[in-house]
Design an enzyme around this catalytic site. Sequence first.
Site, PDB file in Angstrom:
ATOM      1  N   ARG A   1      -4.293  52.048  21.354  1.00  0.00           N
ATOM      2  CA  ARG A   1      -3.540  53.247  21.719  1.00  0.00           C
ATOM      3  C   ARG A   1      -2.030  53.029  21.578  1.00  0.00           C
ATOM      4  O   ARG A   1      -1.287  53.947  21.242  1.00  0.00           O
ATOM      5  CB  ARG A   1      -3.913  53.685  23.140  1.00  0.00           C
ATOM      6  CG  ARG A   1      -5.322  54.273  23.213  1.00  0.00           C
ATOM      7  CD  ARG A   1      -5.712  54.732  24.601  1.00  0.00           C
ATOM      8  NE  ARG A   1      -6.139  53.648  25.472  1.00  0.00           N
ATOM      9  CZ  ARG A   1      -5.463  53.171  26.496  1.00  0.00           C
ATOM     10  NH1 ARG A   1      -4.268  53.694  26.802  1.00  0.00           N
ATOM     11  NH2 ARG A   1      -5.939  52.194  27.236  1.00  0.00           N
TER      12      ARG A   1
ATOM     13  N   GLY B   1     -10.530  53.434  23.132  1.00  0.00           N
ATOM     14  CA  GLY B   1     -10.293  53.076  24.520  1.00  0.00           C
ATOM     15  C   GLY B   1      -9.354  51.904  24.711  1.00  0.00           C
ATOM     16  O   GLY B   1      -8.769  51.736  25.780  1.00  0.00           O
ATOM     17  N   SER B   2      -9.179  51.094  23.691  1.00  0.00           N
ATOM     18  CA  SER B   2      -8.349  49.889  23.786  1.00  0.00           C
ATOM     19  C   SER B   2      -6.879  50.230  23.981  1.00  0.00           C
ATOM     20  O   SER B   2      -6.306  51.030  23.240  1.00  0.00           O
ATOM     21  CB  SER B   2      -8.517  49.061  22.504  1.00  0.00           C
ATOM     22  OG  SER B   2      -7.423  48.203  22.291  1.00  0.00           O
ATOM     23  N   ALA B   3      -6.260  49.600  24.970  1.00  0.00           N
ATOM     24  CA  ALA B   3      -4.834  49.849  25.219  1.00  0.00           C
ATOM     25  C   ALA B   3      -3.989  49.446  24.017  1.00  0.00           C
ATOM     26  O   ALA B   3      -3.039  50.134  23.640  1.00  0.00           O
ATOM     27  CB  ALA B   3      -4.375  49.089  26.458  1.00  0.00           C
TER      28      ALA B   3
END
Length: 431
Positions: free
Chosen positions: A228, A223-225
């Site tokens: 990603r 989920g971490s930007a």
Amino acid sequence: MDFYYMPGSSGCRTVIMVAKALGLELNKKLVNTMEGEQLKPEFVKLNPQHTIPTLVDNGFSIWESRAIAIYLVEKYGKDDSLYPKDPQKQAVVNQRLYFDMGTLSDAFGKYYYPLFRTGKPGTEEDLKKIETAFGFLDTFLEGKDYVACDQLTVADIAILANVSTFEVVEFDFSKYTNVVRWYANAKKVTPGWDENWEGLQKMKAVHRITLALFNMDFYYMPGSAGCRTVLMVAKALGLELNKKLVNTMEGEQLKPEFVKLNPQHTIPTLVDNGFSIWESRAIAVYLAEKYGKDDSLFPKDPQKQAVVNQRLYFDMGTLSDAFGKYYYPLFRTGKPGTEEDLKKIETAFGFLDTFLEGKDYVAGDQQTVADIAILAIVSTYEVVEFDFSKYTNVVRWYANSKKVTPGWEENWDGLMQMKAFFEARKAAATN
């Protein structure tokens, strides 16, 4: 004269240099053996062994680099200097060619080829075979400028292709002083050396990426930007990361073994062959610089690079910071930040919209790591339903970025996991 080849192959580079020495132009046809193109029926018809290099000269098909080299000299050479007709001189050239294939190349393959399958080289015994081979070559060159005769021959060219390959994989042959002397001269006097070196650089890029496939650990949460961002950059570079999930909600980042890798105990963290680096933008730049086939993702030009860096700092210090101030309170209280915090988001998008006026990318004329990092955070804003439709340049850029960025699907999958978690925490906080 059709020449089927791959630029990284030492045999292919041998033929290219011999052709250059003879003033011949080859009609080069790339055969990607990694994709199995050598197994296509039309190629097998030319060469039932389906190997490269393969030469087709007016319907005559021949393969094996040393056989091709001799054929070209005997048919197209203006004299016999590259392959003497004198039986004794020719015998020495032939011996060196067989030495190149059966000893030098064989030793290379046994020690280095396992890297492409397992990420580890061959055994110590295999390494000793390389040292023995170089010892023989050093003896051949005692008091001589060339490996077989008093002038450059196809034997020098074949062995040059091979020794330069050893250089690129960083085998240290400095103690073989005759080889070092011969090598320095051979690079100067051999036609086509530049193309040989270019092919080696392509091989080196593949070699480095292959090592990365086995030795690059990536600690992350989907989920971490930032995580990603790195996943998309890796995809753009053709890298496969050895993903290791770190559940920061359970405090796994505080375990001693992780803190040893990253004293800030943050994700993402990358460990590449023992080198540990964290902060997503630093990782993205590192990957582009070390594994990029060119500098398109992170330009070397100082001005272009400066703009990319500015956008990366903007991403961290403005766009991502504004997201955190407004949305992270939802995880603790079920309510977002203040109206002032919301205005900071709007200001950040206003800046981004200005950056994109009349442009397709955020930092130059092509996609860079800055686009990928900003794509990761803008897509996060979409998932939390921030309405940025009035920022028309951002909307246009975003639609295009989703299409052209490798790894977009994995980015979106991570966002869906983040969304589910986000909604669950929000519901828990409001109950």
